[in-house]
Design a protein around this motif. Structure first.
Motif, mmCIF file in Angstrom:
data_model
loop_
_atom_site.group_PDB
_atom_site.id
_atom_site.type_symbol
_atom_site.label_atom_id
_atom_site.label_comp_id
_atom_site.label_asym_id
_atom_site.label_seq_id
_atom_site.Cartn_x
_atom_site.Cartn_y
_atom_site.Cartn_z
ATOM 1 N N VAL A 90 0.840 -1.202 0.000
ATOM 2 C CA VAL A 90 0.000 0.000 0.000
ATOM 3 C C VAL A 90 0.875 1.252 0.000
ATOM 4 N N GLY A 91 1.883 1.249 0.869
ATOM 5 C CA GLY A 91 2.783 2.396 0.947
ATOM 6 C C GLY A 91 3.561 2.613 -0.335
ATOM 7 N N THR A 92 3.983 1.512 -0.970
ATOM 8 C CA THR A 92 4.728 1.632 -2.226
ATOM 9 C C THR A 92 3.884 2.283 -3.308
ATOM 10 N N VAL A 93 2.670 1.798 -3.497
ATOM 11 C CA VAL A 93 1.793 2.340 -4.532
ATOM 12 C C VAL A 93 1.434 3.783 -4.227
ATOM 13 N N ALA A 94 1.110 4.064 -2.954
ATOM 14 C CA ALA A 94 0.688 5.413 -2.573
ATOM 15 C C ALA A 94 1.826 6.426 -2.735
ATOM 16 N N VAL A 95 2.979 6.125 -2.167
ATOM 17 C CA VAL A 95 4.095 7.072 -2.220
ATOM 18 C C VAL A 95 4.599 7.241 -3.648
ATOM 19 N N SER A 96 4.701 6.129 -4.387
ATOM 20 C CA SER A 96 5.184 6.201 -5.767
ATOM 21 C C SER A 96 4.258 7.035 -6.645
ATOM 22 N N SER A 97 2.995 7.125 -6.266
ATOM 23 C CA SER A 97 2.035 7.927 -7.029
ATOM 24 C C SER A 97 1.977 9.365 -6.540
ATOM 25 N N VAL A 98 2.023 9.548 -5.229
ATOM 26 C CA VAL A 98 1.866 10.891 -4.650
ATOM 27 C C VAL A 98 3.046 11.794 -4.985
ATOM 28 N N VAL A 99 4.259 11.259 -4.950
ATOM 29 C CA VAL A 99 5.438 12.098 -5.179
ATOM 30 C C VAL A 99 5.418 12.733 -6.582
ATOM 31 N N PRO A 100 5.248 11.963 -7.667
ATOM 32 C CA PRO A 100 5.192 12.609 -8.987
ATOM 33 C C PRO A 100 4.004 13.566 -9.127
ATOM 34 N N LEU A 101 2.856 13.186 -8.574
ATOM 35 C CA LEU A 101 1.683 14.059 -8.635
ATOM 36 C C LEU A 101 1.959 15.386 -7.943
ATOM 37 N N THR A 102 2.605 15.325 -6.794
ATOM 38 C CA THR A 102 2.923 16.542 -6.054
ATOM 39 C C THR A 102 3.826 17.456 -6.865
ATOM 40 N N VAL A 103 4.854 16.875 -7.476
ATOM 41 C CA VAL A 103 5.770 17.668 -8.294
ATOM 42 C C VAL A 103 5.026 18.337 -9.451
ATOM 43 N N VAL A 104 4.219 17.565 -10.146
ATOM 44 C CA VAL A 104 3.504 18.075 -11.320
ATOM 45 C C VAL A 104 2.605 19.249 -10.971
ATOM 46 N N PHE A 105 1.876 19.131 -9.870
ATOM 47 C CA PHE A 105 0.914 20.179 -9.526
ATOM 48 C C PHE A 105 1.555 21.346 -8.774
ATOM 49 N N VAL A 106 2.589 21.061 -7.973
ATOM 50 C CA VAL A 106 3.235 22.146 -7.228
ATOM 51 C C VAL A 106 3.960 23.105 -8.166
ATOM 52 N N VAL A 107 4.634 22.572 -9.166
ATOM 53 C CA VAL A 107 5.356 23.455 -10.099
ATOM 54 C C VAL A 107 4.414 24.107 -11.111
ATOM 55 N N GLY A 108 3.164 23.658 -11.134
ATOM 56 C CA GLY A 108 2.198 24.263 -12.040
ATOM 57 C C GLY A 108 2.248 23.746 -13.457
ATOM 58 N N ALA A 109 2.866 22.577 -13.657
ATOM 59 C CA ALA A 109 2.936 22.013 -15.009
ATOM 60 C C ALA A 109 1.547 21.665 -15.539
ATOM 61 N N ILE A 110 0.662 21.264 -14.631
ATOM 62 C CA ILE A 110 -0.728 20.973 -14.967
ATOM 63 C C ILE A 110 -1.606 21.689 -13.948
ATOM 64 N N ASP A 111 -2.699 22.258 -14.415
ATOM 65 C CA ASP A 111 -3.614 22.942 -13.498
ATOM 66 C C ASP A 111 -4.140 21.971 -12.456
ATOM 67 N N PHE A 112 -4.107 22.405 -11.198
ATOM 68 C CA PHE A 112 -4.588 21.550 -10.122
ATOM 69 C C PHE A 112 -6.116 21.623 -10.069
ATOM 70 N N SER A 113 -6.739 20.604 -10.620
ATOM 71 C CA SER A 113 -8.194 20.524 -10.639
ATOM 72 C C SER A 113 -8.577 19.070 -10.458
ATOM 73 N N PRO A 114 -9.798 18.784 -9.963
ATOM 74 C CA PRO A 114 -10.216 17.388 -9.776
ATOM 75 C C PRO A 114 -10.093 16.560 -11.052
ATOM 76 N N ARG A 115 -10.429 17.167 -12.176
ATOM 77 C CA ARG A 115 -10.392 16.449 -13.455
ATOM 78 C C ARG A 115 -8.983 15.952 -13.777
ATOM 79 N N TYR A 116 -8.000 16.846 -13.691
ATOM 80 C CA TYR A 116 -6.624 16.460 -14.005
ATOM 81 C C TYR A 116 -6.028 15.570 -12.928
#
Length: 258
Positions: A90-116
């Motif tokens: 569970v931790g592997t899947v969650a962390v491996s997914s959250v880290v890239p998502l955080t980078v993508v949305f924090v830097v603003g590469a993709i608009d942070f919206s529920p859809r994206y």
């Protein structure tokens, strides 16, 4: 698209798949047609649910959590792991997914919206699941193939982690091949779904290409995190397999720890 024609095409393709699998006498010949049937049902349910979910961030978070749990269960069953490994998966899947998502949305590469969030998160979680399964299965078979070498290292006083280093590196490299090849051949051999979907949704080819590159980079980052986690969890085996089995199988084993 006409749903009847879509169903006919799916049935014909499923029949072709089943015929080939039966002719080659592969393992679990009904597995691929059953996967197609499940995809039809699940996507049908998903299309209904998303009408009320895709615009609400809270429901998107719940939906992503369900995806993580479902991916964990697939990995757990596929690798025949013992229940004590569930929190790690569970931790592997969650962390491996959250880290890239955080980078993508924090830097603003993709608009942070529920859809994206739902779109990109679902893609990354699915790929983390695939990398986990590939590495787990490859690692189990590689431990068997390289058992003599690992025992030789152990007899020289090496730690289990050092003795398994070559096997782990091979398994991790193998698990990353699909994601790596998909990224390398994008635009030459393949037109990935995110790119095509963005174009069909009205984005310009340049905007769609930017979105696809971000998704591919996030997938590779998630895969790298996944193999790192599996290396930490399974990279120092206390037991070596005596026969072919998925990682975590319960058949006869020999102690590797010295």
């Amino acid at each position: 698209m006409n749903p009847i024609i879509t169903l006919v095409a799916v049935l014909v393709l499923a029949a072709i798949t089943l015929g080939i699998v039966l002719a080659l006498k592969l393992e679990h010949p009904w597995l691929q047609p059953w996967a197609i049937a499940r995809a039809v049902v699940q996507l049908g349910i998903l299309s209904v649910i998303l009408n009320g979910v895709i615009s609400d961030g809270r429901w998107v978070a719940v939906f992503l959590a369900v995806m993580v749990i479902a991916a964990t269960w697939v990995i757990f069953r596929r690798l025949q792991l013992k229940s004590r490994y569930l929190p790690f998966i569970v931790g592997t899947v969650a962390v491996s997914s959250v880290v890239p998502l955080t980078v993508v949305f924090v830097v603003g590469a993709i608009d942070f919206s529920p859809r994206y969030l739902l779109a990109v998160g679902g893609i990354i979680i699915g790929n983390a699941m695939t990398v986990s399964t590939l590495m787990g299965r490859t690692l189990g078979s590689t431990y068997l193939a390289q058992r003599d070498e690992m025992e030789a290292w152990l007899s020289l006083g090496a730690t289990p982690r050092r003795s398994a280093l070559r096997a782990v590196r091979f398994a991790a490299s193998t698990a990353l091949i699909p994601s790596t090849d998909q990224t390398r051949t994008t635009g030459i051999v393949t037109l990935p779904g995110a790119f095509v979907g963005a174009v069909f949704a009205g984005a310009s080819p340049l905007e769609a290409a930017q979105f696809q590159v971000i998704v591919l980079a996030a997938i590779l980052a998630a895969g790298s995190l996944t193999v790192a986690s599996f290396t930490w969890i399974f990279g120092a085996p206390a037991l070596l397999p005596l026969d072919e089995q998925p990682l975590g199988g319960s058949r006869a084993t020999v102690h590797a720890a010295r």
